[in-house]
Design a protein around this motif. Structure first.
Motif, PDB file in Angstrom:
ATOM      1  N   LEU A 129       0.827  -1.202   0.000  1.00 14.99           N
ATOM      2  CA  LEU A 129       0.000   0.000   0.000  1.00 14.99           C
ATOM      3  C   LEU A 129       0.867   1.261   0.000  1.00 14.99           C
ATOM      4  CD1 LEU A 129      -3.123   0.228   0.013  1.00 14.99           C
ATOM      5  CD2 LEU A 129      -2.949   0.968   2.381  1.00 14.99           C
ATOM      6  N   ARG A 130       2.016   1.214   0.681  1.00 15.05           N
ATOM      7  CA  ARG A 130       2.923   2.371   0.657  1.00 15.05           C
ATOM      8  C   ARG A 130       3.444   2.622  -0.761  1.00 15.05           C
ATOM      9  NH1 ARG A 130       5.461   0.507   5.760  1.00 15.05           N
ATOM     10  NH2 ARG A 130       4.710   1.831   7.448  1.00 15.05           N
ATOM     11  N   LEU A 131       3.775   1.543  -1.471  1.00 14.98           N
ATOM     12  CA  LEU A 131       4.237   1.697  -2.850  1.00 14.98           C
ATOM     13  C   LEU A 131       3.145   2.308  -3.725  1.00 14.98           C
ATOM     14  CD1 LEU A 131       6.238  -1.582  -3.563  1.00 14.98           C
ATOM     15  CD2 LEU A 131       7.115   0.744  -3.623  1.00 14.98           C
ATOM     16  N   ILE A 132       1.907   1.844  -3.525  1.00 15.61           N
ATOM     17  CA  ILE A 132       0.779   2.396  -4.287  1.00 15.61           C
ATOM     18  C   ILE A 132       0.592   3.871  -3.960  1.00 15.61           C
ATOM     19  CG2 ILE A 132      -1.725   2.300  -4.562  1.00 15.61           C
ATOM     20  CD1 ILE A 132      -1.491  -0.767  -4.115  1.00 15.61           C
ATOM     21  N   ALA A 133       0.664   4.208  -2.669  1.00 15.65           N
ATOM     22  CA  ALA A 133       0.506   5.606  -2.265  1.00 15.65           C
ATOM     23  C   ALA A 133       1.599   6.467  -2.862  1.00 15.65           C
ATOM     24  CB  ALA A 133       0.516   5.715  -0.738  1.00 15.65           C
ATOM     25  N   GLU A 134       2.836   5.955  -2.848  1.00 18.64           N
ATOM     26  CA  GLU A 134       3.966   6.708  -3.416  1.00 18.64           C
ATOM     27  C   GLU A 134       3.719   7.021  -4.883  1.00 18.64           C
ATOM     28  OE1 GLU A 134       8.414   5.746  -4.952  1.00 18.64           O
ATOM     29  OE2 GLU A 134       7.770   4.751  -3.111  1.00 18.64           O
ATOM     30  N   GLU A 135       3.264   6.028  -5.626  1.00 19.22           N
ATOM     31  CA  GLU A 135       3.032   6.235  -7.059  1.00 19.22           C
ATOM     32  C   GLU A 135       1.896   7.219  -7.304  1.00 19.22           C
ATOM     33  OE1 GLU A 135       1.417   3.543 -10.785  1.00 19.22           O
ATOM     34  OE2 GLU A 135       3.012   2.717  -9.521  1.00 19.22           O
ATOM     35  N   LEU A 136       0.787   7.056  -6.577  1.00 24.43           N
ATOM     36  CA  LEU A 136      -0.397   7.869  -6.854  1.00 24.43           C
ATOM     37  C   LEU A 136      -0.232   9.315  -6.373  1.00 24.43           C
ATOM     38  CD1 LEU A 136      -3.329   5.396  -6.070  1.00 24.43           C
ATOM     39  CD2 LEU A 136      -2.241   5.918  -8.258  1.00 24.43           C
ATOM     40  N   LEU A 137       0.502   9.523  -5.285  1.00 21.36           N
ATOM     41  CA  LEU A 137       0.675  10.877  -4.768  1.00 21.36           C
ATOM     42  C   LEU A 137       1.476  11.768  -5.714  1.00 21.36           C
ATOM     43  CD1 LEU A 137       1.265  10.075  -0.995  1.00 21.36           C
ATOM     44  CD2 LEU A 137      -0.564  11.526  -1.898  1.00 21.36           C
ATOM     45  N   GLU A 138       2.208  11.160  -6.658  1.00 17.16           N
ATOM     46  CA  GLU A 138       2.972  11.936  -7.630  1.00 17.16           C
ATOM     47  C   GLU A 138       2.128  12.359  -8.825  1.00 17.16           C
ATOM     48  OE1 GLU A 138       6.021  13.029  -7.124  1.00 17.16           O
ATOM     49  OE2 GLU A 138       5.937  12.048  -5.155  1.00 17.16           O
ATOM     50  N   ARG A 139       0.941  11.791  -8.940  1.00 17.83           N
ATOM     51  CA  ARG A 139       0.096  12.079 -10.097  1.00 17.83           C
ATOM     52  C   ARG A 139      -0.523  13.470  -9.981  1.00 17.83           C
ATOM     53  NH1 ARG A 139      -2.377   7.051 -11.783  1.00 17.83           N
ATOM     54  NH2 ARG A 139      -4.060   8.264 -12.758  1.00 17.83           N
ATOM     55  N   GLN A 140      -0.655  14.146 -11.125  1.00 15.63           N
ATOM     56  CA  GLN A 140      -1.270  15.471 -11.157  1.00 15.63           C
ATOM     57  C   GLN A 140      -2.724  15.428 -11.607  1.00 15.63           C
ATOM     58  OE1 GLN A 140       0.463  18.190 -10.054  1.00 15.63           O
ATOM     59  NE2 GLN A 140       2.036  16.652  -9.544  1.00 15.63           N
ATOM     60  N   ASP A 141      -3.149  14.311 -12.203  1.00 11.95           N
ATOM     61  CA  ASP A 141      -4.505  14.238 -12.758  1.00 11.95           C
ATOM     62  C   ASP A 141      -5.522  13.700 -11.767  1.00 11.95           C
ATOM     63  OD1 ASP A 141      -3.115  11.780 -12.875  1.00 11.95           O
ATOM     64  OD2 ASP A 141      -4.536  10.985 -14.347  1.00 11.95           O
ATOM     65  N   ILE A 142      -5.078  13.291 -10.598  1.00 12.87           N
ATOM     66  CA  ILE A 142      -5.989  12.842  -9.539  1.00 12.87           C
ATOM     67  C   ILE A 142      -5.562  13.485  -8.226  1.00 12.87           C
ATOM     68  CG2 ILE A 142      -6.694  10.638 -10.585  1.00 12.87           C
ATOM     69  CD1 ILE A 142      -4.521   9.258  -8.994  1.00 12.87           C
ATOM     70  N   GLN A 143      -6.503  13.573  -7.294  1.00 12.85           N
ATOM     71  CA  GLN A 143      -6.239  14.146  -5.973  1.00 12.85           C
ATOM     72  C   GLN A 143      -6.283  13.019  -4.950  1.00 12.85           C
ATOM     73  OE1 GLN A 143      -5.374  17.436  -5.552  1.00 12.85           O
ATOM     74  NE2 GLN A 143      -5.413  17.401  -7.795  1.00 12.85           N
ATOM     75  N   VAL A 144      -5.118  12.691  -4.370  1.00  9.22           N
ATOM     76  CA  VAL A 144      -4.980  11.490  -3.550  1.00  9.22           C
ATOM     77  C   VAL A 144      -4.771  11.845  -2.087  1.00  9.22           C
ATOM     78  CG1 VAL A 144      -3.648   9.360  -3.218  1.00  9.22           C
ATOM     79  CG2 VAL A 144      -3.958  10.303  -5.523  1.00  9.22           C
ATOM     80  N   ALA A 145      -5.416  11.084  -1.204  1.00 12.73           N
ATOM     81  CA  ALA A 145      -5.168  11.184   0.235  1.00 12.73           C
ATOM     82  C   ALA A 145      -4.749   9.807   0.737  1.00 12.73           C
ATOM     83  CB  ALA A 145      -6.419  11.650   0.970  1.00 12.73           C
ATOM     84  N   TYR A 146      -3.780   9.792   1.652  1.00 14.58           N
ATOM     85  CA  TYR A 146      -3.226   8.540   2.183  1.00 14.58           C
ATOM     86  C   TYR A 146      -3.409   8.504   3.692  1.00 14.58           C
ATOM     87  CZ  TYR A 146       0.450   5.225   3.660  1.00 14.58           C
ATOM     88  OH  TYR A 146       1.149   4.200   4.243  1.00 14.58           O
ATOM     89  N   MET A 147      -3.968   7.401   4.192  1.00 20.13           N
ATOM     90  CA  MET A 147      -4.150   7.200   5.627  1.00 20.13           C
ATOM     91  C   MET A 147      -3.345   5.966   6.028  1.00 20.13           C
ATOM     92  SD  MET A 147      -7.704   6.632   7.750  1.00 20.13           S
ATOM     93  CE  MET A 147      -7.759   6.689   9.547  1.00 20.13           C
ATOM     94  N   PRO A 148      -2.191   6.158   6.695  1.00 22.59           N
ATOM     95  CA  PRO A 148      -1.355   5.013   7.058  1.00 22.59           C
ATOM     96  C   PRO A 148      -1.896   4.287   8.286  1.00 22.59           C
ATOM     97  CG  PRO A 148      -0.363   7.012   7.888  1.00 22.59           C
ATOM     98  CD  PRO A 148      -1.600   7.434   7.141  1.00 22.59           C
ATOM     99  N   GLN A 149      -1.396   3.074   8.482  1.00 23.77           N
ATOM    100  CA  GLN A 149      -1.768   2.333   9.688  1.00 23.77           C
ATOM    101  C   GLN A 149      -1.146   2.978  10.924  1.00 23.77           C
ATOM    102  OE1 GLN A 149      -0.463  -1.942  11.297  1.00 23.77           O
ATOM    103  NE2 GLN A 149      -1.649  -2.110   9.421  1.00 23.77           N
ATOM    104  N   ASN A 150       0.090   3.462  10.774  1.00 22.21           N
ATOM    105  CA  ASN A 150       0.774   4.156  11.854  1.00 22.21           C
ATOM    106  C   ASN A 150       0.549   5.654  11.680  1.00 22.21           C
ATOM    107  OD1 ASN A 150       2.457   5.156  13.809  1.00 22.21           O
ATOM    108  ND2 ASN A 150       4.361   4.521  12.820  1.00 22.21           N
ATOM    109  N   TYR A 151      -0.313   6.236  12.512  1.00 18.99           N
ATOM    110  CA  TYR A 151      -0.706   7.631  12.332  1.00 18.99           C
ATOM    111  C   TYR A 151       0.467   8.598  12.497  1.00 18.99           C
ATOM    112  CZ  TYR A 151      -5.233   5.412  13.118  1.00 18.99           C
ATOM    113  OH  TYR A 151      -6.319   4.588  13.055  1.00 18.99           O
TER     114      TYR A 151
END
Length: 549
Positions: free
Chosen positions: A396-418
């Motif tokens: 999931l961290r790898l997925i978040a890393e990839e998606l957070l770099e995208r400009q065409d979508i707005q991504v929010a990430y909620m980790p298990q460790n707050y």
């Protein structure tokens, strides 16, 4: 047997009451579920029942706690920070009973919990384990103590579905008393035969504790029916009282007018009106007495209420994710994953993990899974499940890393460790101002406080450092920030793990109605069934879509 008599607990800092006049008995065979909203003091109560020294720094109490020479076993919500640096064997060996336990019995427990025996005696450190693996090791240490009373704080957090089912059977068949906190509604429905419900009323100024001999679903239905009945009676009585008052006022006003207009030449008529006014006054006193005896509207602590800010969502044909990895690896280090806070979560998410295309195993990395292909299109909601330690959080961290770099979508990430995204030293208000990149003007701060109030934060809690908040309150804070920020893709690691079972339906409905895409890891069976369109299982071979989780 555990006996509590007239127990009251107060915060030292502001003398706010957490519990007042609580009395109950936990008999052998009782499975008492401790429920309530986040921050109500459930964990504090459990610690106090086990060992008062665990809470003496921040609360004081009156009343009696009788243990009748029984041995209590306590499972903490999180192991102490110092325990993360210990090897698993060092941590287990601190419980003397573990060293004295029979190897075959330990092997049986380890098998039931899904823990390899070599892991227990190896040099792996507690901090290297996934959240679910840490819970399993804690349970292993607790079982070796052979307690007469089990006090369990969130034993269902982070553990995989197979271990959840083992835990259900353990609690249900345990011959001893079990007092436990859990946010897993399925587990509560299948295990509890007694409920202790802790509430905070009147803006957390007055505590209320309810003890009922009933299962969880029975209690929720019974409570709901009782509240509806009380509200209906209160409404009907109030309506009847208003009609009664209108009639009374007409009589009162007429007598007053007649008294004002009566001629002095008619003394007998004046005496009659005076007598009538005495009767009216007596009627008024009777109505006031009746008003004091009317059924009151029910006082309850409502579940949280909030919704995502309106956004554009995701078009049905748009590719959100097209991920391919030949293998999934994790770095061999003391603690898996250490995300540093960045621009609204757009941080260094690599954290010692690596996915590979065609390379061989990179030096110093351990392979978690084989080939992984995951495609997400449109407003799809997917969940990834798997055994503890399979690499779900890493993926999931790898997925978040990839998606957070995208400009065409707005991504929010909620980790298990707050702690990966929350600054422990900030207040909730300051965190949201920073997270949302607002200027922190008076109007914006007022708006943030209003939203925090809808999440059941008190005015004081809004200004306390985040480190003083409960796990559930921290989860609310992250979710609130995401909901206010017009995101259309959510990457969520165990999003429901710290929400109370009474707020669970609200949170699930929130995610179900979310118009964008959700990529999540969860072991919450109700979340999987109600929210997710597709479920994938991660194991050593790779990622597989399944139809029956």
């Amino acid at each position: 047997m555990l006996q509590v008599k007239d127990l009251s607990i107060y915060h030292r800092k502001d003398l706010r009451p957490l519990v007042e006049g609580l009395s109950f008995v936990l008999h052998e065979g009782d499975k008492m579920a401790l429920i309530g909203e986040e921050g109500n003091g459930k964990s504090t109560l459990l610690k106090l029942l086990y060992d008062a020294s665990l809470v003496e720094d921040y609360v004081e109490y009156t009343g009696e706690i009788g243990k009748n020479h029984c041995v209590c076993g306590y499972l903490a919500q999180e192991p102490a920070q110092g325990d993360r640096l210990k090897t698993i064997y060092e941590y287990l060996s601190e419980e003397e009973a573990f060293l004295e336990a029979d190897y075959e019995e330990l092997a049986v427990w380890a098998g039931e919990l899904g823990i390899p025996m070599e892991l227990l005696y190896g040099d792996a450190r507690m901090g290297m384990l996934s959240g679910g693996e840490r819970v399993k090791v804690q349970l292993m240490r607790l079982l070796s103590r052979r307690p007469d009373v089990f006090l369990l704080d969130e034993p269902s957090n982070d553990i995989d579905i197979a271990t959840l089912e083992w835990l259900e059977n353990f609690i249900r068949n345990c011959p001893f008393g079990v007092l436990y906190i859990s946010h897993d509604e399925t587990l509560l429905e299948r295990t509890a035969n007694k409920i202790l419900h802790m509430e905070q009323l009147q803006r957390k100024s007055r505590p209320k504790c309810t003890v009922v001999q009933a299962g969880y679903r029975e209690y929720v239905d019974m409570r709901s029916a009782s509240l509806e009945r009380q509200e209906r009676l209160a409404t009907e009585e109030k309506a009847a009282y208003r009609k009664q008052q209108e009639k009374f006022r007409k009589i009162h006003d007429k007598v007053e007018r007649d008294q004002a207009n009566i001629s002095r030449q008619n003394p007998s008529g004046g005496r009659l009106l005076k007598k009538k006014m005495h009767t009216v006054k007596a009627m008024e006193r009777r109505f006031e007495k009746q008003a004091g005896q009317m059924t009151r509207m029910p006082e309850t602590e409502e579940a949280i209420f909030f919704r995502f800010a309106e956004g554009e969502g995701i078009p049905a044909g748009k590719w959100v994710l097209d991920l391919y990895l030949k293998s999934l690896y994790v770095g061999k280090r003391e603690e898996e994953g250490a995300v540093r806070k960045g621009n609204q979560g757009k941080a260094d998410l690599k954290a010692g993990i690596a996915g590979t295309g065609s390379e061989d195993n990179p030096e110093g990395l351990r392979q978690l899974a084989g080939e992984i292909r995951l495609q997400v299109r449109g407003p799809e909601k997917i969940c990834i499940i798997g055994k503890n330690g399979a690499g779900k959080t890493t993926l999931l961290r790898l997925i978040a890393e990839e998606l957070l770099e995208r400009q065409d979508i707005q991504v929010a990430y909620m980790p298990q460790n707050y702690e990966e995204l929350l600054d422990w030293n900030l207040s909730p208000v300051d965190f949201l101002v920073d997270y949302l990149k607002w200027e922190g003007s008076r109007g914006e701060t007022t708006r943030i406080r209003t939203y925090l109030g809808s999440m059941k934060y008190t005015a004081d809690e809004m200004d306390h450092p985040i480190r003083e908040l409960s796990g559930g309150q921290k989860a609310k804070l992250l979710l609130l920030g995401m909901s206010m920020d017009h995101r259309n893709v959510l990457v969520l690691d165990e999003p429901t793990r710290n929400f109370s079972p009474l707020s669970g339906p609200v949170v699930r409905r929130l995610f179900t109605d979310f118009p964008g895409a959700i990529i999540s890891v969860s072991h919450d069976r109700k979340y999987i069934a109600e929210v997710c369109d597709s479920v994938y299982e991660l194991d050593g071979e790779g990622l597989h879509r399944i139809t029956d989780p």
